[in-house]
Design a protein around this motif. Structure first.
Motif, PDB file in Angstrom:
ATOM      1  N   ASN A 143       0.794  -1.275  -0.039  1.00  0.00           N
ATOM      2  CA  ASN A 143       0.084  -0.023   0.044  1.00  0.00           C
ATOM      3  C   ASN A 143       1.018   1.250   0.044  1.00  0.00           C
ATOM      4  O   ASN A 143       0.478   2.177  -0.617  1.00  0.00           O
ATOM      5  CB  ASN A 143      -0.934  -0.114   1.122  1.00  0.00           C
ATOM      6  CG  ASN A 143      -1.871   1.026   1.183  1.00  0.00           C
ATOM      7  OD1 ASN A 143      -2.137   1.498   0.037  1.00  0.00           O
ATOM      8  ND2 ASN A 143      -2.430   1.476   2.273  1.00  0.00           N
ATOM      9  N   ILE A 144       1.817   1.345   0.736  1.00  0.00           N
ATOM     10  CA  ILE A 144       2.907   2.340   0.884  1.00  0.00           C
ATOM     11  C   ILE A 144       3.516   2.702  -0.505  1.00  0.00           C
ATOM     12  O   ILE A 144       3.813   3.752  -1.116  1.00  0.00           O
ATOM     13  CB  ILE A 144       3.769   2.139   2.011  1.00  0.00           C
ATOM     14  CG1 ILE A 144       3.277   2.692   3.147  1.00  0.00           C
ATOM     15  CG2 ILE A 144       4.864   3.403   1.860  1.00  0.00           C
ATOM     16  CD1 ILE A 144       3.939   2.059   4.457  1.00  0.00           C
ATOM     17  N   ALA A 145       3.853   1.518  -1.190  1.00  0.00           N
ATOM     18  CA  ALA A 145       4.607   1.664  -2.475  1.00  0.00           C
ATOM     19  C   ALA A 145       3.567   1.973  -3.543  1.00  0.00           C
ATOM     20  O   ALA A 145       4.324   2.825  -4.323  1.00  0.00           O
ATOM     21  CB  ALA A 145       5.293   0.142  -2.729  1.00  0.00           C
ATOM     22  N   LYS A 146       2.369   1.500  -3.508  1.00  0.00           N
ATOM     23  CA  LYS A 146       1.337   2.012  -4.355  1.00  0.00           C
ATOM     24  C   LYS A 146       1.167   3.680  -4.175  1.00  0.00           C
ATOM     25  O   LYS A 146       0.865   4.285  -5.218  1.00  0.00           O
ATOM     26  CB  LYS A 146       0.030   1.129  -4.322  1.00  0.00           C
ATOM     27  CG  LYS A 146      -0.975   1.622  -5.165  1.00  0.00           C
ATOM     28  CD  LYS A 146      -2.299   0.559  -4.761  1.00  0.00           C
ATOM     29  CE  LYS A 146      -3.375   1.385  -5.594  1.00  0.00           C
ATOM     30  NZ  LYS A 146      -4.685   0.651  -5.273  1.00  0.00           N
ATOM     31  N   THR A 147       0.923   4.034  -3.044  1.00  0.00           N
ATOM     32  CA  THR A 147       0.668   5.190  -2.666  1.00  0.00           C
ATOM     33  C   THR A 147       1.947   6.227  -3.187  1.00  0.00           C
ATOM     34  O   THR A 147       1.415   7.216  -3.694  1.00  0.00           O
ATOM     35  CB  THR A 147       0.639   5.660  -1.209  1.00  0.00           C
ATOM     36  OG1 THR A 147      -0.656   4.923  -0.750  1.00  0.00           O
ATOM     37  CG2 THR A 147       0.140   6.932  -0.892  1.00  0.00           C
TER      38      THR A 147
ATOM     39  N   TYR B 117       0.386  13.210   3.469  1.00  0.00           N
ATOM     40  CA  TYR B 117      -0.451  11.820   3.313  1.00  0.00           C
ATOM     41  C   TYR B 117      -0.129  11.260   4.809  1.00  0.00           C
ATOM     42  O   TYR B 117      -0.968  10.554   5.275  1.00  0.00           O
ATOM     43  CB  TYR B 117       0.208  11.072   2.227  1.00  0.00           C
ATOM     44  CG  TYR B 117      -0.396   9.566   2.473  1.00  0.00           C
ATOM     45  CD1 TYR B 117      -1.545   9.298   1.742  1.00  0.00           C
ATOM     46  CD2 TYR B 117       0.433   8.415   2.991  1.00  0.00           C
ATOM     47  CE1 TYR B 117      -2.160   7.949   1.939  1.00  0.00           C
ATOM     48  CE2 TYR B 117       0.105   7.308   3.114  1.00  0.00           C
ATOM     49  CZ  TYR B 117      -1.365   6.951   2.648  1.00  0.00           C
ATOM     50  OH  TYR B 117      -1.975   5.806   2.700  1.00  0.00           O
ATOM     51  N   LEU B 118       0.994  11.306   5.257  1.00  0.00           N
ATOM     52  CA  LEU B 118       1.145  10.932   6.831  1.00  0.00           C
ATOM     53  C   LEU B 118       0.355  11.625   7.664  1.00  0.00           C
ATOM     54  O   LEU B 118      -0.255  11.083   8.735  1.00  0.00           O
ATOM     55  CB  LEU B 118       2.799  10.999   7.008  1.00  0.00           C
ATOM     56  CG  LEU B 118       3.602  10.071   5.908  1.00  0.00           C
ATOM     57  CD1 LEU B 118       5.107  10.195   6.501  1.00  0.00           C
ATOM     58  CD2 LEU B 118       3.557   8.599   6.213  1.00  0.00           C
ATOM     59  N   LEU B 119       0.341  12.819   7.727  1.00  0.00           N
ATOM     60  CA  LEU B 119      -0.489  13.684   8.667  1.00  0.00           C
ATOM     61  C   LEU B 119      -2.052  13.277   8.268  1.00  0.00           C
ATOM     62  O   LEU B 119      -2.400  12.988   9.471  1.00  0.00           O
ATOM     63  CB  LEU B 119      -0.001  14.998   8.210  1.00  0.00           C
ATOM     64  CG  LEU B 119      -0.904  16.021   8.943  1.00  0.00           C
ATOM     65  CD1 LEU B 119      -0.340  15.962  10.590  1.00  0.00           C
ATOM     66  CD2 LEU B 119      -0.773  17.565   8.719  1.00  0.00           C
ATOM     67  N   ILE B 120      -2.321  13.278   7.296  1.00  0.00           N
ATOM     68  CA  ILE B 120      -3.750  12.939   7.000  1.00  0.00           C
ATOM     69  C   ILE B 120      -4.060  11.627   7.290  1.00  0.00           C
ATOM     70  O   ILE B 120      -5.214  11.154   7.822  1.00  0.00           O
ATOM     71  CB  ILE B 120      -4.269  13.394   5.589  1.00  0.00           C
ATOM     72  CG1 ILE B 120      -4.399  14.752   5.388  1.00  0.00           C
ATOM     73  CG2 ILE B 120      -5.599  12.810   5.138  1.00  0.00           C
ATOM     74  CD1 ILE B 120      -4.626  15.244   3.846  1.00  0.00           C
TER      75      ILE B 120
ATOM     76  N   LEU C 124      -5.594   9.469  -0.030  1.00  0.00           N
ATOM     77  CA  LEU C 124      -4.695   9.764  -1.038  1.00  0.00           C
ATOM     78  C   LEU C 124      -5.122  10.915  -1.804  1.00  0.00           C
ATOM     79  O   LEU C 124      -4.317  11.956  -2.283  1.00  0.00           O
ATOM     80  CB  LEU C 124      -4.387   8.662  -1.772  1.00  0.00           C
ATOM     81  CG  LEU C 124      -3.636   8.609  -3.099  1.00  0.00           C
ATOM     82  CD1 LEU C 124      -1.925   8.868  -2.569  1.00  0.00           C
ATOM     83  CD2 LEU C 124      -3.535   6.999  -3.799  1.00  0.00           C
ATOM     84  N   LEU C 125      -6.337  11.241  -2.201  1.00  0.00           N
ATOM     85  CA  LEU C 125      -6.698  12.105  -2.917  1.00  0.00           C
ATOM     86  C   LEU C 125      -6.622  13.449  -2.447  1.00  0.00           C
ATOM     87  O   LEU C 125      -6.015  14.394  -3.006  1.00  0.00           O
ATOM     88  CB  LEU C 125      -8.321  11.973  -3.333  1.00  0.00           C
ATOM     89  CG  LEU C 125      -8.653  12.911  -4.284  1.00  0.00           C
ATOM     90  CD1 LEU C 125      -8.368  12.859  -5.658  1.00  0.00           C
ATOM     91  CD2 LEU C 125     -10.334  12.720  -4.133  1.00  0.00           C
ATOM     92  N   ILE C 126      -6.993  13.588  -1.020  1.00  0.00           N
ATOM     93  CA  ILE C 126      -6.910  14.772  -0.259  1.00  0.00           C
ATOM     94  C   ILE C 126      -5.347  15.080  -0.140  1.00  0.00           C
ATOM     95  O   ILE C 126      -5.040  16.311  -0.492  1.00  0.00           O
ATOM     96  CB  ILE C 126      -7.487  14.605   1.047  1.00  0.00           C
ATOM     97  CG1 ILE C 126      -9.125  14.396   0.970  1.00  0.00           C
ATOM     98  CG2 ILE C 126      -7.096  16.125   2.161  1.00  0.00           C
ATOM     99  CD1 ILE C 126      -9.635  14.068   2.187  1.00  0.00           C
ATOM    100  N   SER C 127      -4.584  14.213   0.172  1.00  0.00           N
ATOM    101  CA  SER C 127      -3.186  14.604   0.449  1.00  0.00           C
ATOM    102  C   SER C 127      -2.528  14.876  -0.977  1.00  0.00           C
ATOM    103  O   SER C 127      -1.611  15.672  -0.970  1.00  0.00           O
ATOM    104  CB  SER C 127      -2.389  13.464   1.052  1.00  0.00           C
ATOM    105  OG  SER C 127      -2.342  12.244   0.236  1.00  0.00           O
ATOM    106  N   SER C 128      -2.806  14.401  -2.004  1.00  0.00           N
ATOM    107  CA  SER C 128      -2.283  14.705  -3.283  1.00  0.00           C
ATOM    108  C   SER C 128      -2.622  15.979  -3.463  1.00  0.00           C
ATOM    109  O   SER C 128      -1.807  16.870  -4.322  1.00  0.00           O
ATOM    110  CB  SER C 128      -2.592  13.484  -4.334  1.00  0.00           C
ATOM    111  OG  SER C 128      -1.879  12.432  -4.182  1.00  0.00           O
ATOM    112  N   PHE C 129      -3.902  16.401  -3.683  1.00  0.00           N
ATOM    113  CA  PHE C 129      -4.338  17.617  -4.210  1.00  0.00           C
ATOM    114  C   PHE C 129      -3.812  18.724  -3.119  1.00  0.00           C
ATOM    115  O   PHE C 129      -3.206  19.697  -3.819  1.00  0.00           O
ATOM    116  CB  PHE C 129      -5.731  17.661  -4.022  1.00  0.00           C
ATOM    117  CG  PHE C 129      -6.274  19.190  -4.343  1.00  0.00           C
ATOM    118  CD1 PHE C 129      -6.248  19.477  -5.572  1.00  0.00           C
ATOM    119  CD2 PHE C 129      -6.927  19.967  -3.372  1.00  0.00           C
ATOM    120  CE1 PHE C 129      -6.827  20.671  -5.933  1.00  0.00           C
ATOM    121  CE2 PHE C 129      -7.302  21.145  -3.646  1.00  0.00           C
ATOM    122  CZ  PHE C 129      -7.356  21.466  -4.789  1.00  0.00           C
ATOM    123  N   LEU C 130      -3.823  18.600  -1.656  1.00  0.00           N
ATOM    124  CA  LEU C 130      -3.215  19.448  -0.965  1.00  0.00           C
ATOM    125  C   LEU C 130      -1.684  19.682  -1.239  1.00  0.00           C
ATOM    126  O   LEU C 130      -0.943  20.771  -1.024  1.00  0.00           O
ATOM    127  CB  LEU C 130      -3.620  19.049   0.458  1.00  0.00           C
ATOM    128  CG  LEU C 130      -4.917  19.438   0.884  1.00  0.00           C
ATOM    129  CD1 LEU C 130      -5.484  19.001   2.125  1.00  0.00           C
ATOM    130  CD2 LEU C 130      -5.398  20.930   0.669  1.00  0.00           C
TER     131      LEU C 130
END
Length: 94
Positions: free
Chosen positions: A6-10, A62-65, A75-81
């Protein structure tokens, strides 16, 4: 799915997103609408800097969220922000 997968995919999704966005930004740079920037090695250094900073912001967010929000769209929120904050930092350094 295991946690490592999951971490590698993210991380892979975040890197791909940063590279595609940076290629688009470099393509439209200064109104030339071309990939002529690829012929100069110095532009690749700047390209790497842009990608690195955008990925760094995405990963930290991503780690914070992941700690604060337990919904489906981490993933969507962390990527956008991460993209938005990374670009704000990069454009403010110009």
């Amino acid at each position: 799915m295991t946690d490592k997968t999951n971490i590698a995919k993210t991380f892979g999704i975040q890197v791909i997103l940063a590279v595609v966005l940076t290629i688009i930004l470099f393509y439209i740079d200064e109104g030339f609408y071309s990939f002529a920037w690829m012929t100069q090695p110095g532009n690749w250094v700047v390209f790497g800097l842009y990608v690195g900073i955008i990925v760094l912001f995405q990963w930290v967010l991503y780690l914070l969220i992941k700690q604060l929000y337990f919904g489906r769209f981490q993933l969507l929120i962390s990527s956008f922000l991460g993209v938005v904050l990374g670009l704000i930092l990069l454009f403010s350094m110009l």
